[in-house]
Design a protein around this motif. Sequence first.
Motif, PDB file in Angstrom:
ATOM      1  N   THR A 129       6.338 -19.537  13.241  1.00  0.00           N
ATOM      2  CA  THR A 129       5.221 -18.595  13.147  1.00  0.00           C
ATOM      3  C   THR A 129       5.322 -17.750  11.878  1.00  0.00           C
ATOM      4  N   TYR A 130       4.203 -17.681  11.128  1.00  0.00           N
ATOM      5  CA  TYR A 130       4.148 -16.840   9.930  1.00  0.00           C
ATOM      6  C   TYR A 130       3.265 -15.621  10.163  1.00  0.00           C
ATOM      7  N   LEU A 131       2.149 -15.815  10.859  1.00  0.00           N
ATOM      8  CA  LEU A 131       1.230 -14.719  11.144  1.00  0.00           C
ATOM      9  C   LEU A 131       1.068 -14.607  12.654  1.00  0.00           C
ATOM     10  N   LYS A 132       1.297 -13.409  13.186  1.00  0.00           N
ATOM     11  CA  LYS A 132       1.223 -13.198  14.632  1.00  0.00           C
ATOM     12  C   LYS A 132       0.314 -12.012  14.921  1.00  0.00           C
ATOM     13  N   ILE A 133      -0.702 -12.261  15.735  1.00  0.00           N
ATOM     14  CA  ILE A 133      -1.658 -11.229  16.133  1.00  0.00           C
ATOM     15  C   ILE A 133      -1.497 -11.020  17.634  1.00  0.00           C
ATOM     16  N   GLU A 134      -1.330  -9.770  18.052  1.00  0.00           N
ATOM     17  CA  GLU A 134      -1.096  -9.482  19.467  1.00  0.00           C
ATOM     18  C   GLU A 134      -2.059  -8.416  19.970  1.00  0.00           C
ATOM     19  N   ASN A 135      -2.821  -8.776  20.999  1.00  0.00           N
ATOM     20  CA  ASN A 135      -3.662  -7.826  21.744  1.00  0.00           C
ATOM     21  C   ASN A 135      -4.512  -6.968  20.814  1.00  0.00           C
ATOM     22  N   LEU A 136      -5.215  -7.623  19.920  1.00  0.00           N
ATOM     23  CA  LEU A 136      -6.004  -6.915  18.914  1.00  0.00           C
ATOM     24  C   LEU A 136      -7.418  -6.646  19.429  1.00  0.00           C
ATOM     25  N   TRP A 137      -7.817  -5.389  19.346  1.00  0.00           N
ATOM     26  CA  TRP A 137      -9.172  -4.950  19.717  1.00  0.00           C
ATOM     27  C   TRP A 137      -9.804  -4.277  18.509  1.00  0.00           C
ATOM     28  N   LYS A 138     -11.134  -4.434  18.382  1.00  0.00           N
ATOM     29  CA  LYS A 138     -11.845  -3.759  17.298  1.00  0.00           C
ATOM     30  C   LYS A 138     -13.208  -3.285  17.796  1.00  0.00           C
ATOM     31  N   TYR A 139     -13.431  -1.968  17.667  1.00  0.00           N
ATOM     32  CA  TYR A 139     -14.711  -1.354  18.003  1.00  0.00           C
ATOM     33  C   TYR A 139     -15.381  -0.857  16.727  1.00  0.00           C
ATOM     34  N   PHE A 140     -16.702  -1.008  16.663  1.00  0.00           N
ATOM     35  CA  PHE A 140     -17.518  -0.314  15.677  1.00  0.00           C
ATOM     36  C   PHE A 140     -18.396   0.645  16.476  1.00  0.00           C
TER      37      PHE A 140
ATOM     38  N   LEU B  51     -14.086  -7.264  18.673  1.00  0.00           N
ATOM     39  CA  LEU B  51     -12.972  -8.151  18.995  1.00  0.00           C
ATOM     40  C   LEU B  51     -12.331  -7.670  20.285  1.00  0.00           C
ATOM     41  N   GLU B  52     -12.088  -8.598  21.195  1.00  0.00           N
ATOM     42  CA  GLU B  52     -11.565  -8.231  22.508  1.00  0.00           C
ATOM     43  C   GLU B  52     -10.238  -8.923  22.795  1.00  0.00           C
ATOM     44  N   ASP B  53      -9.157  -8.184  22.693  1.00  0.00           N
ATOM     45  CA  ASP B  53      -7.831  -8.636  23.109  1.00  0.00           C
ATOM     46  C   ASP B  53      -7.456  -9.984  22.496  1.00  0.00           C
ATOM     47  N   ILE B  54      -7.486 -10.040  21.170  1.00  0.00           N
ATOM     48  CA  ILE B  54      -7.167 -11.278  20.450  1.00  0.00           C
ATOM     49  C   ILE B  54      -5.655 -11.408  20.277  1.00  0.00           C
ATOM     50  N   SER B  55      -5.112 -12.529  20.727  1.00  0.00           N
ATOM     51  CA  SER B  55      -3.711 -12.880  20.480  1.00  0.00           C
ATOM     52  C   SER B  55      -3.666 -14.285  19.899  1.00  0.00           C
ATOM     53  N   LEU B  56      -2.916 -14.437  18.809  1.00  0.00           N
ATOM     54  CA  LEU B  56      -2.923 -15.716  18.094  1.00  0.00           C
ATOM     55  C   LEU B  56      -1.688 -15.811  17.219  1.00  0.00           C
ATOM     56  N   GLU B  57      -1.119 -17.008  17.138  1.00  0.00           N
ATOM     57  CA  GLU B  57      -0.015 -17.264  16.216  1.00  0.00           C
ATOM     58  C   GLU B  57      -0.410 -18.390  15.265  1.00  0.00           C
ATOM     59  N   ILE B  58      -0.097 -18.196  13.984  1.00  0.00           N
ATOM     60  CA  ILE B  58      -0.403 -19.179  12.956  1.00  0.00           C
ATOM     61  C   ILE B  58       0.900 -19.589  12.282  1.00  0.00           C
ATOM     62  N   GLY B  59       1.124 -20.883  12.193  1.00  0.00           N
ATOM     63  CA  GLY B  59       2.378 -21.397  11.676  1.00  0.00           C
ATOM     64  C   GLY B  59       2.478 -21.342  10.160  1.00  0.00           C
ATOM     65  N   GLU B  60       3.688 -21.342   9.684  1.00  0.00           N
ATOM     66  CA  GLU B  60       3.937 -21.325   8.243  1.00  0.00           C
ATOM     67  C   GLU B  60       3.375 -22.594   7.601  1.00  0.00           C
ATOM     68  N   GLY B  61       2.595 -22.438   6.545  1.00  0.00           N
ATOM     69  CA  GLY B  61       2.018 -23.575   5.843  1.00  0.00           C
ATOM     70  C   GLY B  61       0.803 -24.175   6.517  1.00  0.00           C
ATOM     71  N   GLU B  62       0.331 -23.562   7.588  1.00  0.00           N
ATOM     72  CA  GLU B  62      -0.787 -24.105   8.356  1.00  0.00           C
ATOM     73  C   GLU B  62      -2.123 -23.649   7.766  1.00  0.00           C
ATOM     74  N   LEU B  63      -3.138 -24.506   7.862  1.00  0.00           N
ATOM     75  CA  LEU B  63      -4.499 -24.136   7.506  1.00  0.00           C
ATOM     76  C   LEU B  63      -5.291 -24.022   8.804  1.00  0.00           C
ATOM     77  N   VAL B  64      -5.696 -22.809   9.123  1.00  0.00           N
ATOM     78  CA  VAL B  64      -6.411 -22.533  10.368  1.00  0.00           C
ATOM     79  C   VAL B  64      -7.817 -22.042  10.042  1.00  0.00           C
ATOM     80  N   CYS B  65      -8.807 -22.603  10.723  1.00  0.00           N
ATOM     81  CA  CYS B  65     -10.193 -22.181  10.549  1.00  0.00           C
ATOM     82  C   CYS B  65     -10.650 -21.342  11.730  1.00  0.00           C
TER      83      CYS B  65
END
Length: 383
Positions: free
Chosen positions: A16-27, A33-47
């Motif tokens: 894992t290179y980028l890790k997002i945990e329980n992310l919320w965003k209000y305007f 954004l509602e409770d986003i959790s995601l892991e992105i691997g090193e060298g990975e291209l994610v869309c």
Amino acid sequence: MSWGRVNNVIKNVENTYLKIENLWKYFGKFLALEDISLEIGEGELVCFLGPSGCGKTTLLRAIAGLDLQSSGTILQDGNEVSNLPPSARDFGIVFQSYALFPNLSIEKNIAYGLENTGRSKGEISARVAELLALVGLPDQGKKYPAQLSGGQQQRIALARAIATNPGLLLLDEPLSALDAKVRVHLRHEIKELQRKLDVTTVMVTHDQEEALAMADRIVVMNHGVIEQVGTPTQIYREPSSLFVADFIGEMNQIPTRAGSKNQVRLGGGLMECAPHQFNEGDEIIAAIRPNDIIPHGDSAHSLGQDDVVETESNAIEVLVGEMEFLGSFWRCRLKHEILGDADLIADFSINAVRRLELSEGANMLIELPASRLMAFARPEQNT
């Protein structure tokens, strides 16, 4: 990490290179954004893929620190960057609008981010020349942005983004302003460059074909949540919801009821389908992609009262309605009483149409392969 060797999961990504945990965003009161959790691997291209307003660009901007999240954490290469300003984060970014400085030469545009890194003028010049060669524009350094085509400007924006060797590359719909042919060519070049540099890359797009062609994994988003994460093949062949099935490619949708755990009810009979978790009699949508329908030619016998064969072949007799030639295949609108006023859309190869001598108004047998016939909750059940 080998290319494409990823799991259809949101967590437990290898290296894992980028890790997002329980992310919320209000305007204000709007939840983006509602409770986003995601892991992105090193060298990975994610869309990040989804319709307008789904939250994909908001998530990218949170990763960059351009719009701080309301709550939640972001870790890059093991370091928390959640509340750092963009200037303190290790990333390069390419915007849809290119954002090149019109009054600076191409060389100076690329060198802009290098000038405060402590490098000498000679080192900067050498790096700029290296980057121009890398993006295939070695002789364009003295020109200005207005003298380049849209595709060339996008390459320069990409060169500027990677000039400082960032650990993370962010692409915000980088190809949407280009015409179709240039877009197809440049997406291949970007993917090859990303692999050569082995830089972890996050790209935002609303173009399904672009995501399928470029990504190691796709994050499908809708209304501020993640609907599904998976490889392009998994997203296309094994959609987890009707939204994903319908958003990625074409999909026939037939309102019906569930049978057993691997059957759906069509007409007066049952058809085998991919396993599902519905109870018998539940209202569902039976779905199949046009290119998964198998043509079998003319009917040689009566198929029974409801024209449904209760066998593993899932064969039904249909009437060929309108046929539309689309170059590499024919799109056929098939009619059957189980569909009511709706048509079943099928894509048949040119060879199949020629071999079976298909024509408008003819009767034919088709097969709905059990492994490709899927059952989903009706939209009202998801709200």
